[in-house]
Scaffold this motif. Structure first.
Motif, short mmCIF file in Angstrom:
data_model
loop_
_atom_site.label_atom_id
_atom_site.label_comp_id
_atom_site.label_asym_id
_atom_site.label_seq_id
_atom_site.Cartn_x
_atom_site.Cartn_y
_atom_site.Cartn_z
N ALA A 188 0.84 -1.21 0.00
CA ALA A 188 0.00 0.00 0.00
C ALA A 188 0.87 1.26 0.00
N ARG A 189 2.09 1.15 0.54
CA ARG A 189 3.00 2.31 0.54
C ARG A 189 3.78 2.40 -0.77
N GLY A 190 3.58 1.39 -1.63
CA GLY A 190 4.27 1.37 -2.92
C GLY A 190 5.67 0.78 -2.86
N ASP A 191 6.01 0.13 -1.73
CA ASP A 191 7.33 -0.47 -1.59
C ASP A 191 7.25 -1.96 -1.98
N HIS A 192 7.35 -2.22 -3.28
CA HIS A 192 7.12 -3.60 -3.76
C HIS A 192 8.27 -4.56 -3.44
N LYS A 193 9.45 -4.01 -3.28
CA LYS A 193 10.59 -4.87 -2.94
C LYS A 193 10.41 -5.44 -1.53
N LEU A 194 10.00 -4.54 -0.61
CA LEU A 194 9.79 -4.96 0.78
C LEU A 194 8.60 -5.92 0.87
N ASP A 195 7.57 -5.62 0.07
CA ASP A 195 6.38 -6.49 -0.01
C ASP A 195 6.83 -7.92 -0.35
N GLU A 196 7.67 -8.03 -1.38
CA GLU A 196 8.12 -9.37 -1.81
C GLU A 196 8.98 -10.03 -0.72
N SER A 201 9.38 -14.40 3.24
CA SER A 201 9.62 -14.90 4.60
C SER A 201 8.38 -15.59 5.13
N ALA A 202 7.21 -15.00 4.88
CA ALA A 202 5.96 -15.57 5.39
C ALA A 202 5.71 -16.96 4.79
N VAL A 203 5.93 -17.09 3.49
CA VAL A 203 5.66 -18.38 2.84
C VAL A 203 6.70 -19.43 3.25
N ARG A 204 7.89 -18.98 3.59
CA ARG A 204 8.89 -19.94 4.09
C ARG A 204 8.47 -20.49 5.44
N LEU A 205 7.87 -19.62 6.25
CA LEU A 205 7.46 -20.05 7.58
C LEU A 205 6.19 -20.88 7.55
N GLU A 206 5.30 -20.55 6.63
CA GLU A 206 4.04 -21.29 6.58
C GLU A 206 3.69 -21.65 5.12
N PRO A 207 4.47 -22.55 4.52
CA PRO A 207 4.27 -22.83 3.09
C PRO A 207 2.97 -23.59 2.79
N ASP A 208 2.36 -24.15 3.81
CA ASP A 208 1.17 -24.96 3.57
C ASP A 208 -0.11 -24.12 3.63
N ASN A 209 0.04 -22.83 3.80
CA ASN A 209 -1.13 -21.97 3.92
C ASN A 209 -1.44 -21.36 2.55
N ARG A 210 -2.62 -21.71 2.03
CA ARG A 210 -2.99 -21.32 0.66
C ARG A 210 -3.05 -19.79 0.51
N ASP A 214 -0.82 -17.64 -2.12
CA ASP A 214 -1.40 -16.77 -3.15
C ASP A 214 -0.86 -15.35 -3.05
N GLU A 215 -0.74 -14.88 -1.81
CA GLU A 215 -0.24 -13.51 -1.61
C GLU A 215 1.21 -13.40 -2.05
N TYR A 216 1.99 -14.45 -1.80
CA TYR A 216 3.39 -14.46 -2.23
C TYR A 216 3.48 -14.38 -3.75
N LEU A 217 2.65 -15.21 -4.41
CA LEU A 217 2.68 -15.21 -5.87
C LEU A 217 2.26 -13.84 -6.41
N GLU A 218 1.27 -13.22 -5.72
CA GLU A 218 0.84 -11.89 -6.16
C GLU A 218 1.95 -10.86 -5.95
N SER A 219 2.69 -11.01 -4.84
CA SER A 219 3.78 -10.05 -4.60
C SER A 219 4.85 -10.18 -5.71
N LEU A 220 5.02 -11.41 -6.22
CA LEU A 220 5.98 -11.60 -7.31
C LEU A 220 5.48 -10.96 -8.60
N GLN A 221 4.15 -11.00 -8.77
CA GLN A 221 3.57 -10.36 -9.96
C GLN A 221 3.86 -8.86 -9.97
#
Lengths: 288, 318
Positions: A188-196, A201-210, A214-221
């Protein structure tokens, strides 16, 4: 002696819940109930296990059993509120939340849930009030600080959002949901690098959470500037009220009919194109 | 029988299985199981890896030292539930002719609950007294979970103690070996995976087609059966674990018994009983693979679980 055995079975069941061994925990909790069929603590524990297993109807049923025996059972009310929230039965959630807050006014998580439900409705200012109440009870909870950082970003105070982000991450850098909120705040602050970075980190900690996946993949987009550019108006629209969205589409259609069609087409192509690129990067040539 | 064989047989006879008794919260001894690798159907690749990394260096330390390989270390078996990790661990103990100290979930729970006078150090001490000894920690994730996610100080202390004991094994003790097994290796504390601790990670996959046929054969042994085509059933039970196959046989037996009750005479288990039973079940390993693939894709910085992705790709696991 009997009390000691009961206590140790109870602790074993709680321990199994901590280890996420819910089926074994249910067996242990069932043993407690077979020793004393009127044990409200065991019923509330069974309800909690069903909540973890995402069996919300069962969880609610067991809270009813526990509350029929001990009407002000704090854990039973806690599970009941969470189950209604997860089930997205908002009317029942609000009703049980009010009662639970009356019984246990110092449970900060209730204020957090209230804030989350208000955020869903787009009531950001009211949500902020609830979160501040939660932080008053537990001022150093990184999850609450992360959500507040997101709310501040939505309310336009980027500086405060960034300050809260730093504070939250100082307390705990390994909280999957907290990191997701911080990623949204960064987005929301426009900092896409930090978003990713946060989403990785979140998906590494909880990779089984759909949701986190999805949010990780969107951050890559969001790495792709064309996607960022074309998804900008959509994000702006999401902040508006439904009637404002309808009106703006109507006006846009009247004024720039061909441009709107071109924009929609471009957006669809970019969205799917970047999705494909991200998929290739994360999963390779295999299905998700 | 040669002198050496006789000696080995005598040693094997004296071996003990030490296990935790849930009733009185103590360690009890019983006769050691006689399994060896010969009793483990299939899993040839896994057995080869264990022999190379664990057993042969123990039997020929000098030979392996020449290649810079040290004997011992600890072994971590991981894979979907019901695929023979426990059986394999017992067979390892049989192969190296060692006592076998089996720590199960209930024993670990008792350590957490604090109701038993036995603690982890006592268990390791018992192993040191009984060497050569293999300590097999089943459900290792329960004891060695990530300390970061633990709320209780006591829980973290137990992981620290486990790390100390593992390091102690290397420093002070010879002939005490540790095998861990877990369905969820991703929950383990990363410190457990450092060199000298659980440094050999072995994936135990679901049985292959020929292994499934053999398992079905073993489970049906001694039961009345008629015209069974086990190869066909095995081909239709892709990704079924040993435990799944056992359930398939149980269901088929029940069907045959129902017919027996209706007809009043002995009814054999038929191919249709097995096929219907297999069709009514889904491989329980699928759920495990779904989770493991997520960890391998998003969380596997050291590429420990690449083998799971390769297996899933090779076997078309969706």
């Amino acid at each position: 002696m009997e009390d000691q055995a009961r206590e140790s079975t109870y602790r074993a069941a709680v321990q199994l819940v901590e280890w996420k061994r819910y089926k074994e925990a249910l067996t242990e909790a069932g043993r407690l109930l077979s020793q004393d069929p009127e044990d409200a603590d065991a019923m509330a524990l069974i309800a909690k296990i069903h909540l973890h297993l995402e069996q919300y109807e069962e969880a609610i049923r067991w809270t009813e059993e526990a509350l029929a025996r001990v009407p002000e059972h704090e854990q039973a009310w806690y599970v009941r509120v969470c189950a209604f929230y997860e089930k997205e039965d908002m009317a029942a959630f609000e009703k049980s939340l009010a009662e639970a807050m009356r019984i246990d006014p110092y449970e900060s998580f209730y204020y957090y849930l209230q804030a989350a439900s208000l955020t869903k409705k787009g009531k950001f200012k009211e949500a902020k009030e609830s979160l501040l109440a939660a932080l008053e009870i537990q001022p150093e909870t990184p999850l609450y600080l992360a959500v507040l950082s997101y709310l501040e970003a939505l309310l336009g105070d980027k500086e405060e959002s960034a300050r809260l982000d730093r504070q939250a991450i100082r307390y705990d850098a390994e909280m999957p949901y907290g990191l997701m909120y911080l990623a949204w705040a960064a987005r929301a602050r426009g900092d896409h690098k930090l978003d990713e970075t946060y989403m990785r980190s979140a998906v590494r900690l909880e990779p089984d959470n759909r949701q986190i996946q999805d949010e990780y993949l969107e951050s890559l987009q969001h790495r792709y500037w064309l996607f960022r550019m074309l998804s900008g108006p959509g994000k702006l629209l999401r902040r508006l009220k439904p009637w404002q969205i309808l009106l703006s589409w109507f006006v846009a259609w009247l004024l720039f009919k061909p441009l709107v069609v071109v924009f929609i087409l471009l957006y669809v192509i970019t969205n799917w194109g970047t999705k494909a690129l991200v998929h290739l990067r994360v999963f390779g040539w295999r299905r998700r | 029988m040669s002198d050496q064989d006789e000696l080995a047989a005598q040693r094997r006879k004296n071996m003990k299985l030490i296990q935790f008794s849930k009733d009185d919260q103590t360690l009890v001894e019983s006769d050691k199981p006689k399994e060896t690798f010969a009793d483990v159907a299939g899993l040839e690749e896994v057995k080869k890896k264990i022999r190379m990394n664990f057993i042969l260096p123990l039997q020929n330390p000098q030979l392996f030292a020449a290649y810079g390989k040290e004997a011992g270390g600890s072994l971590l078996l991981f894979g979907p539930p019901g695929c023979g990790k426990t059986f394999l661990a017992r067979a390892v103990a049989g192969e190296i002719e060692a006592n076998f100290l089996h720590i199960e979930l209930q024993a670990i729970l008792s350590m957490y609950a604090g109701q038993s006078e036995h603690n982890l150090h006592d268990i390791f001490q018992k192993a040191r007294e009984s060497k050569p000894c293999v300590i097999f920690i089943d459900e290792l994730d329960a004891m060695g979970g990530s300390r970061h996610q633990m709320r209780q100080h006591h829980d973290r202390m137990l992981v620290n103690q486990l790390l100390l004991e593992l390091d102690g094994l290397q420093a002070e003790n010879e002939n005490v070996f540790v095998i861990g097994a877990t369905n969820t290796p991703w929950y383990l504390d990363s410190a457990l995976r450092r060199p000298g601790r659980f440094n050999h990670l072995v994936f135990v996959p679901p049985p292959e087609e020929t292994e499934r046929e053999r398992i079905l054969e073993l489970k049906l042994a001694g039961k009345p059966a008629d015209g069974l085509n086990l190869a066909k059933i095995a081909s239709e039970t892709r990704l079924f674990s040993g435990a799944d196959l056992e359930q398939v046989v149980k269901d088929a037996v029940e069907s045959a018994m129902e017919r027996m009750l209706a007809s009043g005479q002995l009814e054999p288990i038929t191919n249709d009983d097995l096929r219907n039973s297999a069709k009514s079940r889904k491989a329980t390993t699928l759920e495990w693979f779904a989770t493991a693939k997520n960890y391998a894709t998003f969380s596997d910085v050291n590429r420990d679980y690449q083998i799971v992705l390769d297996y899933a790709k090779m076997h078309g696991v969706k």
